[in-house]
Design an enzyme around this catalytic site. Structure first.
Site, short mmCIF file in Angstrom:
data_model
loop_
_atom_site.label_atom_id
_atom_site.label_comp_id
_atom_site.label_asym_id
_atom_site.label_seq_id
_atom_site.Cartn_x
_atom_site.Cartn_y
_atom_site.Cartn_z
N CYS A 106 7.72 1.93 12.19
CA CYS A 106 7.37 1.90 10.99
C CYS A 106 8.31 2.27 9.71
O CYS A 106 8.63 3.65 10.26
CB CYS A 106 6.00 2.41 10.34
SG CYS A 106 5.34 2.71 8.63
N CYS A 109 6.89 4.50 6.87
CA CYS A 109 6.27 5.68 7.27
C CYS A 109 5.38 6.17 8.52
O CYS A 109 6.31 6.31 9.48
CB CYS A 109 4.95 6.33 6.01
SG CYS A 109 3.94 4.23 6.16
N SER A 110 4.74 5.73 8.81
CA SER A 110 4.12 6.08 10.32
C SER A 110 3.37 5.52 10.70
O SER A 110 2.12 5.15 11.16
CB SER A 110 4.28 7.29 10.56
OG SER A 110 2.89 8.25 9.90
N CYS A 111 3.20 4.18 9.91
CA CYS A 111 1.62 2.63 10.38
C CYS A 111 1.68 2.87 11.58
O CYS A 111 2.39 2.51 12.41
CB CYS A 111 2.59 1.52 9.25
SG CYS A 111 2.13 1.90 7.90
#
Length: 188
Positions: A106, A109-111
């Protein structure tokens, strides 16, 4: 006195001691309810996380009809196993093959697909991983111990708030007679 001297008689690791101390302080101050924390921990240990993803992968390896459904509508196929919810609403399954290896990042961000993989690891959320996975996926994979032939194409998928990915690895050789349960234990 260092930490190891102070705790050499404890069976808890330093991180476990820190967590327990933090939980005690937050409980004493009335910020958390230990029963609620226990319920969350139990949920992530038994109902949310990598074991779910392992079951999806094992079913795909042992049931061609499910594998086809997973390729066509991963969200519905995964939900049929009881794994759905926030962070797993729009899933896409991609399969590794002898000629193509898939990698997920991602970039913003950190999906991450929590219902099937649990909480994202710290490295997945780090800026260096996110940028290097796009610029040098082969190098990043090598750092994780995955060395692929130069002829293998590496495809990087950008996970987003709208779409999350599950990579279906190549089924290990010699596991044709294994049950889905045994395969799931292998995957985790």
């Amino acid at each position: 006195m260092n930490d190891s001297d102070r705790h050499d008689h404890s069976e808890l690791s330093d991180i476990e001691l820190r967590v327990r101390t933090l939980e005690s302080i937050l409980t004493q101050k009335g910020y958390i309810d230990p029963a609620a924390v226990d319920a969350l921990v139990e949920a992530y240990e038994t109902r949310i996380g990598p074991r779910n993803g392992a079951q999806v992968v094992a079913k795909a390896w042992t049931d061609e009809g499910f594998a086809q459904w997973l390729r066509e509508d991963a969200t519905a196929a995964i939900a049929s196993l009881g794994f759905s919810g926030r962070q797993g609403d729009h899933m896409v399954a991609v399969e590794n093959t002898p000629t193509e290896h898939n990698m997920v990042v991602c970039t913003l961000c950190s999906c991450y697909p929590w219902p099937v993989l649990g909480l994202p690891p710290v490295w997945y959320k780090s800026a260096p991983y996110r940028s290097r996975a796009v610029m040098d996926p082969r190098g990043v994979l090598a750092e994780f111990g995955v060395t692929l032939p130069e002829t293998t194409r590496i495809r990087v998928w950008d996970s987003t708030a709208e779409v999350r990915y599950l990579v279906i690895p190549i089924r290990p050789a010699g596991t044709d007679a294994w049950t889905a349960e045994r395969l799931a234990d292998l995957v985790v």
